[in-house]
Scaffold this active site. Structure first.
Site, PDB file in Angstrom:
ATOM      1  N   GLN A 194      81.167  56.646 -22.960  1.00  0.00           N
ATOM      2  CA  GLN A 194      80.653  55.295 -22.784  1.00  0.00           C
ATOM      3  C   GLN A 194      79.709  55.176 -21.589  1.00  0.00           C
ATOM      4  O   GLN A 194      79.003  54.179 -21.471  1.00  0.00           O
ATOM      5  CB  GLN A 194      81.829  54.325 -22.602  1.00  0.00           C
ATOM      6  CG  GLN A 194      82.723  54.172 -23.813  1.00  0.00           C
ATOM      7  CD  GLN A 194      82.099  53.338 -24.910  1.00  0.00           C
ATOM      8  OE1 GLN A 194      81.096  52.657 -24.717  1.00  0.00           O
ATOM      9  NE2 GLN A 194      82.702  53.377 -26.100  1.00  0.00           N
ATOM     10  N   HIS A 216      76.043  58.931 -30.124  1.00  0.00           N
ATOM     11  CA  HIS A 216      75.889  57.663 -30.849  1.00  0.00           C
ATOM     12  C   HIS A 216      76.184  56.435 -29.998  1.00  0.00           C
ATOM     13  O   HIS A 216      76.006  55.301 -30.459  1.00  0.00           O
ATOM     14  CB  HIS A 216      76.752  57.663 -32.120  1.00  0.00           C
ATOM     15  CG  HIS A 216      78.208  57.420 -31.893  1.00  0.00           C
ATOM     16  ND1 HIS A 216      78.804  56.206 -32.155  1.00  0.00           N
ATOM     17  CD2 HIS A 216      79.197  58.232 -31.459  1.00  0.00           C
ATOM     18  CE1 HIS A 216      80.098  56.284 -31.884  1.00  0.00           C
ATOM     19  NE2 HIS A 216      80.356  57.505 -31.462  1.00  0.00           N
ATOM     20  N   CYS A 339      88.569  52.601 -32.973  1.00  0.00           N
ATOM     21  CA  CYS A 339      89.530  53.567 -33.491  1.00  0.00           C
ATOM     22  C   CYS A 339      90.961  53.034 -33.516  1.00  0.00           C
ATOM     23  O   CYS A 339      91.893  53.758 -33.849  1.00  0.00           O
ATOM     24  CB  CYS A 339      89.494  54.841 -32.643  1.00  0.00           C
ATOM     25  SG  CYS A 339      87.861  55.601 -32.567  1.00  0.00           S
TER      26      CYS A 339
END
Length: 393
Positions: A194, A216, A339
């Site tokens: 992050q 990503h 998740c």
């Protein structure tokens, strides 16, 4: 007034505030990858013809550019399928290698607010005979050097603390934690998925031995990441079947994704400070707008240091399910990690929120394309939903 059905929304009109789950691939990244899907389709391990040599050169260039952003040598960067694989390779691979070298399974430490891509491998090590300590952070989500020092043991081998939290955005004091670990000969790993591309990460400043990355989260392609491994840090492979990536991660290298990863990192670092300032202004605008309409709102995590594009709030005394049902027609956001499969956030519960409060929380994460208009619309939509649910409208 809120629209009452999804028919009231035009296609693409959803306000996008879930950029910590993933990000759209930047057009220039797509452009950089395009030749490597068809025209330059060679295998980077095929060194007997031009196609293979060209692919190998592209991988080498991408590796060098990524390494330069982190202040590491090229051969310290190992490509993986993403940060989850990098975390598993770092934690399982290093702990097992160290246990073999030292003749026993030792003690490992992590934090209760880590992503499951760290927590789950740590619990696997516990099943294999390692002793595990899971540190509870302060209510602001941060841990400090004293807290870490207090749980170290003579047989502590490995510590894992994420650079920036994926839900509440707080940035941990890795340099101070590194000093504690280094003085005791303990390996420090960080999940920087992050943080990379959003804050400057120079390995010498962080002091970490192992760093996990993912493309990503910074407008790069899905399916590619990397593990940065300091020279001299031992790792056992998790996979076998080829000599690629120093025999630590076998398999044909995905050249287009690797090229895209490097292109995304170049773009992210080219305007990093300017972009973070702009995102900070927008995030503050979002918080002030919501707080002015609903003063009861609570911010989760330390106000600083935190990622400029993260705002995590709890809405007291409303149903989380109803809140998210109201918002999902107009706004893309989440109550926690992508998740988590809809379960109440373990991160928020670890910093003191109740299960009910965690369910009634919003992770609002901005991106490169977020505008002031998006923020104004988000404030109106979120405020209106809260008013409907708490009876103030």
């Amino acid at each position: 007034m809120l629209p009452t059905t999804t028919d009231d929304l035009i296609p693409g009109d959803l306000i996008q505030l879930d950029h910590q789950a993933t990000t759209p691939c930047h057009p220039l990244v797509v452009q950089a990858m395009e030749p490597w899907w068809q025209q330059e389709w060679g295998n980077a391990s095929s060194r007997q013809h031009r196609l293979g040599l060209t692919a190998a050169a592209a991988v080498a260039s991408a590796r060098h550019r990524l390494a330069s952003h982190l202040g590491v040598e090229d051969d310290e960067l190992i490509f993986t399928s993403g940060a989850t694989e990098a975390n598993n390779l770092a934690l399982l691979g290093h702990a097992r290698a160290r246990a073999k070298a030292e003749g026993h399974c030792g003690h490992v430490i992590t934090v209760a607010t880590e992503h499951h891509a760290v927590l789950d491998p740590m619990h696997q090590l516990q099943r294999e005979g390692f002793e595990l300590t899971v540190l509870r952070p302060q209510d602001n989500g941060l841990i400090n050097a004293n807290a870490l020092s207090g749980v170290l043991r003579d047989d502590t081998q490995l510590v894992s603390v994420m650079a920036a939290n994926n839900e509440i955005g707080v940035i941990q004091p890795l340099q101070a934690l590194s000093d504690v670990c280094k003085s005791r000969g303990i390996t420090l790993h960080t999940d920087a998925a992050q943080a990379f591309g959003h804050v400057r990460l120079i390995r010498s400043d962080l002091g970490c031995d192992l760093i996990s990355l993912s493309a990503h989260k910074l407008n790069g392609p899905k399916g590619i990441g990397a593990l940065v491994k300091r020279r001299g840090v031992s790792i056992q492979p998790l996979l076998w079947g080829g000599s690629q990536e120093q025999e630590l991660r076998p398999g044909t290298l995905p050249v287009p994704l690797i090229v895209g990863f490097a292109a995304a990192a170049d773009l992210a670092h080219a305007d990093l400070e300017t972009r973070q300032h702009q995102l900070s202004v927008l995030t503050n605008q979002l918080w002030r707008g919501l707080k002015s309409r609903h003063p009861q709102l609570l911010m989760n995590g330390a106000h600083q240091p935190r990622l400029a594009h993260n705002l995590n709030i709890t809405v007291p005394d409303v149903s989380g399910n109803r809140l998210h049902r109201c918002l999902k027609r107009f706004l893309a956001c989440s109550s926690g990690s992508a998740c988590s499969r809809g379960k109440p956030s373990h991160v928020l519960q670890a910093i003191g929120r109740s299960r009910v409060e965690a369910e009634a929380s919003l992770r609002l994460s901005l991106g490169r394309t977020t505008t002031a208009t998006d923020i104004n619309r988000a404030v109106e939509v979120i405020a209106a939903c809260i008013s409907q649910l708490d009876g103030s409208q």
